[in-house]
Scaffold this active site. Structure first.
Site, mmCIF file in Angstrom:
data_model
loop_
_atom_site.group_PDB
_atom_site.id
_atom_site.type_symbol
_atom_site.label_atom_id
_atom_site.label_comp_id
_atom_site.label_asym_id
_atom_site.label_seq_id
_atom_site.Cartn_x
_atom_site.Cartn_y
_atom_site.Cartn_z
ATOM 1 C CB CYS A 1 -43.090 48.550 -5.746
ATOM 2 S SG CYS A 1 -42.263 48.571 -7.344
ATOM 3 C CG HIS B 1 -10.800 49.092 -13.693
ATOM 4 N ND1 HIS B 1 -10.308 49.332 -14.956
ATOM 5 C CD2 HIS B 1 -12.017 48.529 -13.862
ATOM 6 C CE1 HIS B 1 -11.199 48.941 -15.854
ATOM 7 N NE2 HIS B 1 -12.256 48.451 -15.222
#
Length: 640
Positions: free
Chosen positions: A428, A579
């Site tokens: 939506c 990382h």
């Protein structure tokens, strides 16, 4: 419940065109007002253009609902919705009813003069969608094979619509009378009715059912038609001093109240988390103020602090109640934001719009003071106040890069249990709406780390993921991931360069070891996000050296201010994350020296970051360094 959630989502499709009508009509009113209240070519042209949409709004609902309610619609359902609309409205028109009943057109029941409304449009959309879902794969005998599959949908829709039209000939007058009676009852409550509407409007937001409620008051379902009448100005059926009472109260809350709530959540956030909270709350406040899109902000605390959301719903009801009492009326074409306020200012039905600018700051103060007191008094876990163990898992540095929708989509798919686990996918205005085969396999923390503002499980196999205004792009990217398609050619990187798509056939990504040390499998990394492959495939290194270098030629896409992570886009299109250590963001850059900048081109072996392993260990963190491929879930990393 699933049906109504899909229906609420579908209603957003036709509602989304209203801003266009508002802009055209608003500019027309401004020109007319500047011309002393008289129409000229410009104002008449723009007003007529806006009216072209408003006058056919019910038809837009028929088409929009048929698209939204269909499963994997390709446009055939839209045609079916149109066929149903034309059939129903023609069969139920006063002319047809007069011919069938043998009475004069003027003597036909008044209900049939109001057939072309949003309510009937929704029915037509549902008919079209059902016929599409049921008959799009129908195979007929060879002699009729031309009408097989999708060609049969419109034919079946016309037949079913005739049956429904026959039923409505007897039922519609009673339905219409009931809707009008309900509308008249609300009108008799005056300001109290407006307040109750505002309260329940907000309460239904989590379920996505507020659009169904809006249709009763904003459109011509129960004879109120507040939104449409306001946009038509003096050319419509609106009444000065009355029209707009079911919209006015939204403006002060959306433009000022919710931003006040955002400020309260920011000042009550933990000091170490305010930067993270600011990113969430500021964007939500801006969206709420300018365009009246409140879901990103509301969902930031709706489930973290439901009692706070209840207070918000009560405040919305009070705002509509007070606005209805005061001599102030304003309307909108999309929502109660600044843009609609400006466009509607010159509307002849706008009454004392300047009062909104007085009410707004008052609501800003009320929201700020009440939210701040309640949050502190009951220690509510609003953004930036989550428990420390949750904060470690949801660190901002590991969030999916906003704007790189392919990466976000891949992480969402992984967190939702993989491609096979996603049965249906839709969206939506701000939410992904999905049917999941195994709901228990959905990792809500991984979704939030990947960029979700919240996750909703309404029941059954339904799952909703709140993302924000760019949710359509995430959905498109997720469909590519599910279908096994690669990134689109020419995708723009965060540094602004246009990169080539990763090669799908590239099953092995060969890299030079970015830091000296022992290579270990990703499953041995002491962090579930990496070990479970949520971030993507890769390997890890237990470092013996102190310098991270480029493992291949490429561009530095991002480098975190703390220096603990580097994002690279290699020349073959592969997106790579290095990382350094686990949870090392907590060190706030201590022990890390950044040697490159974002956007810088690097070659294999170029130094990226220098780090101090001993400081990482002394801080209680693991120095293990994952090397992750972000945009190819099927890749295998080979370090040399």
């Amino acid at each position: 419940m699933k049906f109504f959630q899909r229906l609420g989502r579908s209603l957003m499709l036709p509602v989304a065109v209203l801003p266009v009508a508002a802009i055209l009509s608003g500019i027309g009113y401004w020109i007319k007002n500047a011309n002393g209240g008289s129409d000229n070519v410009g104002s008449a042209f723009l007003s007529a253009a806006g009216g072209a949409l408003l006058d056919n709004l019910a038809l837009l609902f028929a088409v929009g609902v048929s698209i939204g309610m269909a499963k994997k619609s390709d446009g055939t359902s839209a045609l079916a919705g149109l066929v149903s609309w034309l059939t129903l409205t023609t069969m139920l028109s006063p002319t047809t009813m007069a011919a069938l009943t043998g009475v004069a057109v003027d003597d036909v029941d008044a209900a049939f003069t109001k057939v072309q409304n949003v309510f009937v449009g929704i029915i037509c959309g549902l008919i079209g969608a059902w016929c599409y879902n049921r008959f799009k794969d129908t195979k007929l005998p060879d002699a009729l094979s031309f009408f097989s599959g999708k060609r049969s949908v419109a034919i079946v829709t016309a037949g079913l619509s005739l049956v429904v039209a026959l039923v409505l000939m007897f039922v519609w007058p009673f339905v219409y009378g009931g809707l009008v009676g309900f509308g008249e009852w609300i009108v008799t409550l005056g300001p109290v009715g407006a307040g109750l509407y505002g309260f329940f409007n907000r309460l239904l937001i989590p379920l996505g059912l507020h659009h169904a409620l809006n249709s009763v008051f904003w459109f011509d379902v129960a004879g109120i038609n507040d939104l449409n009448n306001f946009l038509q100005g003096s050319a419509g059926d609106g009444v000065y001093g009355v029209t707009g009472q079911y919209m006015t109260g939204f403006f002060p809350v959306m433009m000022f109240g919710l931003p006040g709530a955002a400020l309260a959540m920011y000042v009550t956030a933990k000091t170490t988390r305010r930067k993270v909270a600011a990113g969430i709350l500021l964007s939500g406040a801006i969206s709420s103020f300018f365009v009246g899109v409140t879901e990103p902000l509301e969902f930031s605390f709706m489930f973290l602090a439901p009692w706070l959301y209840l207070i918000h719903a009560v405040f919305m009801g009070i705002s509509l109640f007070v606005s209805a009492i005061l001599p102030v009326r304003m309307g909108f074409g999309f929502s109660g934001g600044f843009i609609d306020l400006v466009l509607g200012w010159a509307n002849p039905l706008a009454e004392n719009p300047w009062i909104i600018l007085i009410m707004g700051p008052i609501w800003f103060v009320i929201y700020f003071l009440v939210f701040r007191w309640v949050i502190r008094r009951f220690d509510l876990k609003t953004p930036g106040r989550e428990d420390d163990d949750v904060l470690d898992d949801e660190d901002e540095s590991d969030a999916a890069p906003r704007g790189d929708f392919r990466v976000t989509a891949e992480r969402f798919v992984a967190a939702l249990g993989g491609r096979e686990n996603i049965v249906e996918l839709d969206n939506c205005a701000t939410r992904l709406r999905m049917e999941i085969a195994d709901v228990d396999s959905v990792d809500e923390r991984a979704l939030k780390r990947a960029g979700a503002a919240g996750t909703i499980k309404p029941g059954g196999n339904s799952v909703q993921v709140v993302y924000g205004l760019n949710v359509q792009f995430v959905r498109d990217a997720m469909e590519d991931v599910i279908a096994g398609r690669g990134s689109s050619a020419g995708q723009r990187t965060r540094s602004g360069a246009v990169a080539a798509p990763p090669t799908e056939a590239l099953a092995v990504v060969r890299l030079t070891r970015p830091v000296a040390g022992r290579v270990i499998p990703l499953s041995d990394v002491p962090d579930e996000m990496f070990s479970a492959g949520t971030m993507g495939p890769g390997v890890a290194i237990d470092p013996a050296g102190d310098v991270v270098t480029a493992p291949a030629n490429g561009v530095v896409e991002s480098i975190f201010p703390t220096g603990h992570a580097v994002g690279l886009r290699l020349d073959d299109g592969t997106e790579l994350l290095i990382h350094i250590g686990i949870d090392t963001v907590d060190m706030k850059g201590d022990g890390f020296q950044i040697l490159v900048s974002a956007g810088q081109r690097v070659r294999t072996g170029d130094r990226l970051v220098r780090f101090d392993r001993s400081k990482i260990v002394a801080a209680g963190h693991s120095p293990v360094t994952p090397v992750i491929v972000l945009n190819n879930p099927d890749a295998r990393v080979d370090l040399t």
